[in-house]
Design an enzyme around this catalytic site. Structure first.
Site, PDB file in Angstrom:
ATOM      1  N   ILE A 151       0.845  -1.193   0.000  1.00 53.63           N
ATOM      2  CA  ILE A 151       0.000   0.000   0.000  1.00 53.63           C
ATOM      3  C   ILE A 151       0.886   1.251   0.000  1.00 53.63           C
ATOM      4  O   ILE A 151       1.620   1.503   0.962  1.00 53.63           O
ATOM      5  CB  ILE A 151      -0.948   0.003   1.216  1.00 53.63           C
ATOM      6  CG1 ILE A 151      -1.699  -1.335   1.296  1.00 53.63           C
ATOM      7  CG2 ILE A 151      -1.901   1.181   1.134  1.00 53.63           C
ATOM      8  CD1 ILE A 151      -2.480  -1.704   0.046  1.00 53.63           C
ATOM      9  N   GLU A 152       0.800   2.022  -1.091  1.00 56.44           N
ATOM     10  CA  GLU A 152       1.716   3.146  -1.269  1.00 56.44           C
ATOM     11  C   GLU A 152       1.031   4.462  -1.618  1.00 56.44           C
ATOM     12  O   GLU A 152       1.696   5.474  -1.820  1.00 56.44           O
ATOM     13  CB  GLU A 152       2.743   2.809  -2.358  1.00 56.44           C
ATOM     14  CG  GLU A 152       3.561   1.559  -2.063  1.00 56.44           C
ATOM     15  CD  GLU A 152       4.674   1.345  -3.068  1.00 56.44           C
ATOM     16  OE1 GLU A 152       5.273   2.334  -3.511  1.00 56.44           O
ATOM     17  OE2 GLU A 152       4.948   0.173  -3.398  1.00 56.44           O
ATOM     18  N   LEU A 153      -0.296   4.448  -1.721  1.00 54.09           N
ATOM     19  CA  LEU A 153      -0.986   5.698  -2.070  1.00 54.09           C
ATOM     20  C   LEU A 153      -2.408   5.681  -1.531  1.00 54.09           C
ATOM     21  O   LEU A 153      -2.884   4.673  -1.007  1.00 54.09           O
ATOM     22  CB  LEU A 153      -0.971   5.912  -3.587  1.00 54.09           C
ATOM     23  CG  LEU A 153      -1.495   4.785  -4.492  1.00 54.09           C
ATOM     24  CD1 LEU A 153      -3.002   4.869  -4.667  1.00 54.09           C
ATOM     25  CD2 LEU A 153      -0.835   4.863  -5.861  1.00 54.09           C
TER      26      LEU A 153
END
Length: 298
Positions: A151-153
């Protein structure tokens, strides 16, 4: 000449040392699915290099979105073209390889709007990729081993809830494994709360594109200090060193294989939580031969 008792003592000592070495032996985790030039999933698993394969990415889901799987040039999930992956997934699993579905990624549209939304996404993942049932099942009938959180955004909320709902689908003989790929600064902005649940079986921290806690030429101190901080987190079971498999695979943080095997692995393997090395990604690994160069020391 050694007595029989002495010989037995020596043998037992060597056995204990061997067991300690085996217990600290790690595996290599790889991300597959983002390049049509990275070889097939079958070839990837048949290489004998990997212990974990994350199929990347389900990069559209949550907040009312129709879930979307993006496997680059491999297949088109929209017309059911990715269902042929089932035989390859089963082949990988027959070799003892854990196959995960990675959700998120650096490009996509995803977020969780509420606990109820997290529950809906968990049900979708279970029924379409894990042990549940659905008429769609984008990767066919094969049952994946678990879900990887990259999960990066988007929103930072409700990822811990998603982990809890997914873990609740575990059954005797059919565990739902969870893995995560946080950035090395602590706590990870998106996954910090989720990791604190203690539900994640594998945590492969991204020690790249993060100058404060990664390797820089000639300097291992920041990376090793960060590793120790991660290893001290009680909720983490197995910790992996996440690295780019080639210089071109990341903006910064690449470690030459010789440096990794001589200066870094001997240090991080001292941790009982050491699980191995994660590499981004199969395409760069195939081109650069990184995992082949380090596998014997992992």
């Amino acid at each position: 000449m050694a007595t029989k008792t002495q010989a037995i003592t020596i043998f037992l000592s060597l056995l204990v040392l061997a067991l300690i070495e085996v217990s600290h032996a790690g595996g290599i985790a790889i991300y597959w699915g983002q390049s049509g030039s990275e070889t097939t999933l079958n070839t990837t698993c048949n290489s004998g290099l990997y212990k974990y394969v994350s199929i990347a990415f389900l990069n559209k889901f949550g907040s009312g979105r129709t879930p979307g799987l993006n496997l680059a040039g491999h297949c088109n999930p929209a017309n059911g073209g990715c269902r042929v992956a089932s035989s390859a997934i089963r082949n990988c699993q027959s070799k003892g390889i854990k196959v995960m579905l990675s959700i998120g990624g650096g490009i996509g549209q995803y977020s969780l709007a509420s606990k109820a939304d997290a529950q809906r996404v968990a049900a979708y993942l279970y029924n379409n990729f894990l042990g549940g049932r659905s008429p769609s099942r984008p990767l066919g009938s094969a049952v994946l081993d678990g879900i990887d959180f990259d999960i990066e955004l988007g929103s930072t909320n409700y990822w811990a809830d998603l982990a809890r709902y997914l873990a609740a689908y575990s059954k005797p003989g059919r565990k739902v494994y969870l893995s995560a790929a946080p950035q090395c600064p602590i706590p990870d902005r998106f996954l910090g709360a989720a990791l604190s649940t203690g539900l994640f079986d594998y945590v492969w921290v991204q020690f790249y594109n993060n100058p404060p806690c990664q390797y820089s030429p000639g300097n291992t101190s920041k990376l090793l200090a960060s590793w120790k901080r991660w290893a001290a987190i009680g909720a983490i079971k197995k910790l992996f060193l996440g690295l780019p498999a080639a210089k071109a695979a990341a903006g910064s943080g690449y470690i030459p294989p010789g440096v990794l095997t001589s200066k870094i692995l001997p240090e991080i393997k001292k941790s009982p939580k050491y699980g191995g090395v994660m590499l981004w990604n199969r395409y760069y690994d195939r081109v650069n031969g990184y995992s082949a160069a380090i596998k014997s020391k992992v």
